[in-house]
Design a protein around this motif. Sequence first.
Motif, short mmCIF file in Angstrom:
data_model
loop_
_atom_site.label_atom_id
_atom_site.label_comp_id
_atom_site.label_asym_id
_atom_site.label_seq_id
_atom_site.Cartn_x
_atom_site.Cartn_y
_atom_site.Cartn_z
N TYR A 30 0.85 -1.19 0.00
CA TYR A 30 0.00 0.00 0.00
C TYR A 30 0.88 1.24 0.00
O TYR A 30 1.84 1.34 0.78
CB TYR A 30 -0.94 -0.03 1.21
CG TYR A 30 -1.77 -1.30 1.23
CD1 TYR A 30 -2.88 -1.45 0.41
CD2 TYR A 30 -1.38 -2.39 2.02
CE1 TYR A 30 -3.61 -2.63 0.39
CE2 TYR A 30 -2.11 -3.56 2.00
CZ TYR A 30 -3.22 -3.68 1.18
OH TYR A 30 -3.93 -4.86 1.15
N THR A 31 0.55 2.15 -0.86
CA THR A 31 1.37 3.34 -1.04
C THR A 31 1.13 4.37 0.07
O THR A 31 0.03 4.47 0.62
CB THR A 31 1.08 3.99 -2.40
OG1 THR A 31 1.95 5.10 -2.60
CG2 THR A 31 -0.36 4.43 -2.53
N SER A 32 2.15 5.13 0.34
CA SER A 32 2.04 6.23 1.31
C SER A 32 1.82 7.56 0.61
O SER A 32 1.85 8.61 1.27
CB SER A 32 3.31 6.30 2.17
OG SER A 32 4.45 6.54 1.34
N SER A 33 1.58 7.51 -0.68
CA SER A 33 1.39 8.75 -1.44
C SER A 33 0.12 9.49 -1.03
O SER A 33 -0.02 10.69 -1.29
CB SER A 33 1.37 8.45 -2.94
OG SER A 33 0.31 7.58 -3.25
N LYS A 34 -0.82 8.82 -0.38
CA LYS A 34 -2.04 9.45 0.12
C LYS A 34 -1.93 9.80 1.60
O LYS A 34 -2.91 10.21 2.22
CB LYS A 34 -3.24 8.51 -0.08
CG LYS A 34 -3.45 8.02 -1.51
CD LYS A 34 -3.80 9.15 -2.46
CE LYS A 34 -4.08 8.60 -3.85
NZ LYS A 34 -4.39 9.69 -4.82
N GLN A 38 -1.55 4.69 4.74
CA GLN A 38 -0.79 3.50 4.36
C GLN A 38 -0.73 2.51 5.53
O GLN A 38 -0.97 1.30 5.36
CB GLN A 38 0.64 3.86 3.95
CG GLN A 38 1.50 2.65 3.61
CD GLN A 38 3.00 2.93 3.66
OE1 GLN A 38 3.46 3.78 4.43
NE2 GLN A 38 3.76 2.21 2.83
N ALA A 39 -0.43 3.01 6.72
CA ALA A 39 -0.32 2.15 7.91
C ALA A 39 -1.66 1.52 8.25
O ALA A 39 -1.73 0.34 8.63
CB ALA A 39 0.21 2.97 9.08
N ALA A 40 -2.76 2.28 8.11
CA ALA A 40 -4.09 1.74 8.39
C ALA A 40 -4.42 0.61 7.42
O ALA A 40 -5.02 -0.40 7.81
CB ALA A 40 -5.13 2.85 8.29
N ALA A 41 -4.04 0.77 6.17
CA ALA A 41 -4.28 -0.28 5.17
C ALA A 41 -3.51 -1.55 5.54
O ALA A 41 -4.02 -2.67 5.40
CB ALA A 41 -3.87 0.21 3.79
N MET A 42 -2.30 -1.40 6.02
CA MET A 42 -1.51 -2.57 6.41
C MET A 42 -2.16 -3.28 7.60
O MET A 42 -2.20 -4.52 7.66
CB MET A 42 -0.09 -2.15 6.75
CG MET A 42 0.68 -1.62 5.54
SD MET A 42 2.36 -1.14 5.93
CE MET A 42 3.09 -2.73 6.25
#
Length: 640
Positions: free
Chosen positions: A546-550, A555-559
Motif C-alpha cells: 500500500y502506497t504512502s502517497s495518500k 498506508q499504515a491503516a491499510a496494512m
Amino acid sequence: MNWKKRIVDWVTEGKRKERKINEGEGTLGQEVKEGKRKAKIYGAAAGICLVALLAGVITGKALLEKKVTVLQAARMEREKSGQAREEEERATAGKAAEEQGDRVLGFPAESAKNVLEALKKRPPFVELTEENRENFLHIASCKIDSESDEIVVETSSEGIPVSDDKYYYLFSIKALENGLGEEVSYIGQEYKDESVQFRTARSGAAIDIFRKFLVAVKKDGKYIAVSRPSYITNPGAAAKYHSGRKETFSKKGLLVDPNKLRTSELDDLGVRHASYNIPVSRILGNSTDGIHPTIQYNYRGKSYSFNGQVMSEYDLVFGILTSKGIEVTAILLNDISAYPQLIHPMARSGLGSAPYYAFNGNDEAGQEYLAAIGSFLAERYSSASSGRGLVTNWIIGNEVNARKEWNYMEHVDLDMYVKEYAKAFRVFYNAIKSTNSSCNVYISLDQQWDRNNAASGNYDARDILDVFNREIKSEGNIDWGLAIHPYNVPLTTPYIWHASKYVKASADTPMVTMANIHIVTDYMQQEQFLTEEGEVRSVILSELGYTSSKGEEVQAAAMVYAYKMAEANQHIDSILFSRQTDAVEEIAQGLALGLNRPDGSHKYAYSVYKYMDTEQGENYTGFAKNIVGISGWGEVIKKR
C-alpha cells in the motif's frame, strides 16, 4: 435289464431259495453256498452305491433306491435272525443312510449356490472402442512405497476389457509422451480385474520420477493403452532432505531489502516470513571474479554450470534470514539468459517485450534444464544448519495469468496456455520435492480474479486456477499451493475499505483484494481443489503493498486492515508486504510501498508493522479503526 432291476431280482431269488432251505427243498449245501456267494455280490454292490453317494455323484432319488438295496443285501448276510433284530437294523441303516445322503447332497447344492453367486458378481466383459479405451481404466494412485522401494500403481475400472489374453500390462513412458511407442516394453503385468495393483522395483532408467505410467492390454497382437498416463504423485518419498516449515506465532512477512540484511532491522520489525527473487539468468553460467569458482553440478548424467559468485550472494541472504528464524520464500523467474532452451518456444518471438517469460517444459532440453535448476537449488538450500540457509517455499514464475507482463507467451487459448505452464511446474515440483520432501511449491496469480476482459490479452486468475487444477489432476494429483497477490484496486490507492464495483463478495468478483480475500480461500475449499488427503491447499499472500502517497497514516491503516483479515483467516499461511524500503522506480508510478523511505528513514508504518502482531498491538493499531470507520475489527471480519 438295468443294474437296479438286476439287484432287486437277485434279492427276490435269494428270498425264494432261503424259503426252500427253511422248507427242506433242494440241495441244502449247494443252495447255501450259492446264497452266500450272491450275498457277497449284493454287499459289494451296496458298498459301491455308498461310495458313489459319498462322492456326491448320484441324485437324491438314486440315493433312496440305493438305501433299499443296502438293506436287502444286508438281510442276505443274516442267518435265521429274529424279526425284531431285522427291523432294528433296517431302521438303523435307514437313518444312517438318510443322514449321509443329506450331507452328500447338501454339499454340492451349497457349492453350486456359491458358484452361481460368484458368476452373478463377475465383472462384465466389455468390447474396446475408440471412444471408451482411453479412459477405460482409471489410475487411482501412483506412488513410491518407501519401505519396499517400489512403485505401486493402483487401478480401477467398470468391467473387463476384451483382449488377446487375461492380463493388464504396465508401461513407463517419457514425460512428453502421451501414448505407447512402437518399441516400448512393459514393466509389469497382472490379471485383469476391476481393481488391480501393480508393484515394480524403483530401479533403472525406466523407473523415474519424471516419467509417466500407463496401463495397456494386448489387442490383435498389439499393446493398446486403456488408461491415461499418470506421474508419481509423491516424489518426496525419494528425497534425501526433509527440512521444511516450522509453526510460527505470526503470519507477518516482508519483501526484504538486501542492503539491510546485516542490520538489526529485521529483528526489530519481528519479521517471520520473507520473499526473495531468483532470476535464472543470474545463477547460470561461469564465475568471473576469480574468488568463487564455477559450481559444476552433475544431474542425471549431465553437468550444469552455476555462477559461484552469485550463489555466494544467495547463500548470504538465505543464511542470514534462516539464522533469524525467518521462513524463506524464493521466486523463480525466467528472464532472458544465455540459455534459450529455458524459454518456451512460443515465447521466443517476444524476447525483449517483457521482463519474464514462460518456462520451457515443452521439449526434452528445456525439461532437463528446469529439473537441474530445481534440484540444485533445493539441495543447496535444504538445511538450516548448512550456513547457506533453508528455503521452505518455491514459487514458479510471477503472476502467470498476466501473460503479457510477467509470463510472456504468444496468445493461445486458455487450455493450451495453462497446459504449457503445468508441464514446467510439474518438472520443478518433482525436482524440488524429490530433493527436499518438506518444501512447498506454488503457482503465482494476481488480483484479477474474474474480469472476463478478453481485450486485455491476459487471463483471469480464477480461470487459470480451474484449468491448472484439472490439468494437474488428470496426470496425478500433487500438493501444489497458491501464492496470490491481492493488491488494491487501483494499485495507487490504499483505501481497501472503500466500496468498488470491481470488488464483490461473490465468486464472480472481477478483483480480489484484502476486502474480499475470503473469496479465494472459500473457492479453494471446494472438493475439487482439496489435496488427496482432503485438506485445503496452502495459500500464501506472497506480495501486496500500500502506497504512502495518500498519507503515511493511511498506508499504515491499510496494512493493519490487511493483516487483521489475514490473521483471522485460518486458510492463509502468511502475508508478505512489499516492501521494506521504497523502490525509486516505483515511486515514480505513485507506489511508495516501503516501510522505509529511500534514504532508510522510517515511515509511520514502520512502528505499526513492528507491533501489530504483538501484545502491544492495540496501542499501535487502534488509530486505524477511525480511518476505516469502524469501532472494532470484528465488524469487518464477521462480514467475511
